[in-house]
Scaffold this motif. Structure first.
Motif, PDB file in Angstrom:
ATOM      1  N   GLY A  28      -1.603  -5.010   7.367  1.00 22.85           N
ATOM      2  CA  GLY A  28      -2.993  -4.593   7.267  1.00 22.85           C
ATOM      3  C   GLY A  28      -3.676  -5.136   6.036  1.00 22.85           C
ATOM      4  N   SER A  29      -2.968  -5.170   4.916  1.00 23.27           N
ATOM      5  CA  SER A  29      -3.542  -5.671   3.670  1.00 23.27           C
ATOM      6  C   SER A  29      -3.871  -7.155   3.767  1.00 23.27           C
ATOM      7  CB  SER A  29      -2.573  -5.427   2.506  1.00 23.27           C
ATOM      8  OG  SER A  29      -2.308  -4.053   2.369  1.00 23.27           O
ATOM      9  N   ILE A  30      -2.907  -7.937   4.241  1.00 19.39           N
ATOM     10  CA  ILE A  30      -3.114  -9.388   4.337  1.00 19.39           C
ATOM     11  C   ILE A  30      -4.163  -9.715   5.384  1.00 19.39           C
ATOM     12  CG2 ILE A  30      -2.001 -11.590   4.901  1.00 19.39           C
ATOM     13  CD1 ILE A  30       0.600 -10.411   3.788  1.00 19.39           C
ATOM     14  N   GLY A  31      -4.079  -9.051   6.529  1.00 12.51           N
ATOM     15  CA  GLY A  31      -5.071  -9.295   7.575  1.00 12.51           C
ATOM     16  C   GLY A  31      -6.473  -8.916   7.140  1.00 12.51           C
ATOM     17  N   GLY A  32      -6.586  -7.808   6.408  1.00 14.08           N
ATOM     18  CA  GLY A  32      -7.902  -7.379   5.948  1.00 14.08           C
ATOM     19  C   GLY A  32      -8.523  -8.335   4.959  1.00 14.08           C
ATOM     20  N   ALA A  33      -7.719  -8.821   4.013  1.00  9.66           N
ATOM     21  CA  ALA A  33      -8.237  -9.778   3.039  1.00  9.66           C
ATOM     22  C   ALA A  33      -8.674 -11.071   3.720  1.00  9.66           C
ATOM     23  CB  ALA A  33      -7.175 -10.068   1.980  1.00  9.66           C
TER      24      ALA A  33
END
Length: 269
Positions: A28-33
């Motif tokens: 979620g963190s990588i996809g969101g960024a």
């Protein structure tokens, strides 16, 4: 011959559950960024199209050219700091809530598309807790047009807190965000899973190509906006307004219904 028994739910060991949650958080963190970095210029155009006073721009192309001419190309990234700081938490919450919602909807790993949509809507409702303030500050930054009174993000946050407090400042537009996120993520996950399963069946028993995974994500995004765009227009206007919305239930003359009527009166459906 042994009797074939129906599929039974299988409890995952605690260690595997912890690994799944960690993977969901990191993904979620990588996809969101990545989402913010690639989509912010278009998001700025969208927000200005939704909130600019009537007659300020001719069309989306005019918003683009006017913004770049008057404020510079980097103005298209205006407001990016808020989602970039918050999107890791937002998407981590979303991915985790979706994983938990899937397990609530069904103890079996293979969900129908209808069950996927229900799980997505549940995750969307949870996601609004963080998505609402993150998007509100982003929108208020995007609603500045390069004038002398433009503020930095820290000043926008401070002013909203001092003038309106937590409920009407930091969390302004929370309920309309909840209402938007429910159909939005039902549409996103249903669209994504439908496309992904189509490609998985087509390429079975081989792995799905990367381009097919990207296409599935794109179709999920299209489904997201088709399911919620009118509500997103209302949300943007509410969160950028000078004054907080007046009280009242959104189903019976509340601020969502009032803003809807105002939009239709101003420009038609």
């Amino acid at each position: 011959m042994s009797e074939i028994t129906p599929l039974q739910p299988y409890p995952e060991p605690p260690s595997k559950q912890r690994n799944n949650n960690a993977i969901e958080l990191i993904s979620g963190s990588i996809g969101g960024a990545s989402q913010v970095l690639t989509g912010q210029p278009l998001d700025t155009l969208k927000t200005r199209a939704q909130t600019a006073p009537k007659g300020q721009f001719k069309n989306t192309l005019d918003i683009f050219t006017t913004t770049v001419k008057n404020e510079g190309f980097l103005a298209l990234y205006k407001g990016m700091l808020s989602p970039l700081l918050g999107i890791a938490a937002v998407n981590s919450l979303l991915f985790t809530a979706y994983g938990a919602s899937r397990r609530i909807v069904s103890p079996y790993p293979d969900l129908s598309i209808g069950q996927v949509a229900v799980a997505g809507s549940m995750a969307g409702a949870v996601n609004a807790v963080l998505a609402s303030p993150v998007e509100m500050f982003k929108i208020r930054m995007q609603g500045q047009y390069g004038g002398a009174g433009d503020k930095r993000l820290s000043a926008v946050v401070g002013d909203m807190w001092r003038e309106y407090g937590f409920r009407n400042g930091i969390m302004r537009g929370y309920w309309v965000t909840v209402i938007r996120e429910i159909p939005a993520y039902a549409g996103f996950y249903a669209g994504y899973e439908t496309s992904k399963r189509f490609f998985a069946k087509k390429y079975s028993p081989h792995a799905v190509p990367v381009w097919a995974v990207l296409t599935s994500g794109a179709l999920g995004g299209v489904s997201y906006w088709l399911a919620c765009y009118p509500l997103d227009v209302i949300k943007s206007r509410v969160q950028l307004a000078k004054q907080p919305p007046s009280k009242g239930g959104w189903l019976s003359g509340g601020y969502v219904a009032r803003e809807f009527r105002t939009i239709v009166q101003e420009g038609g459906a």
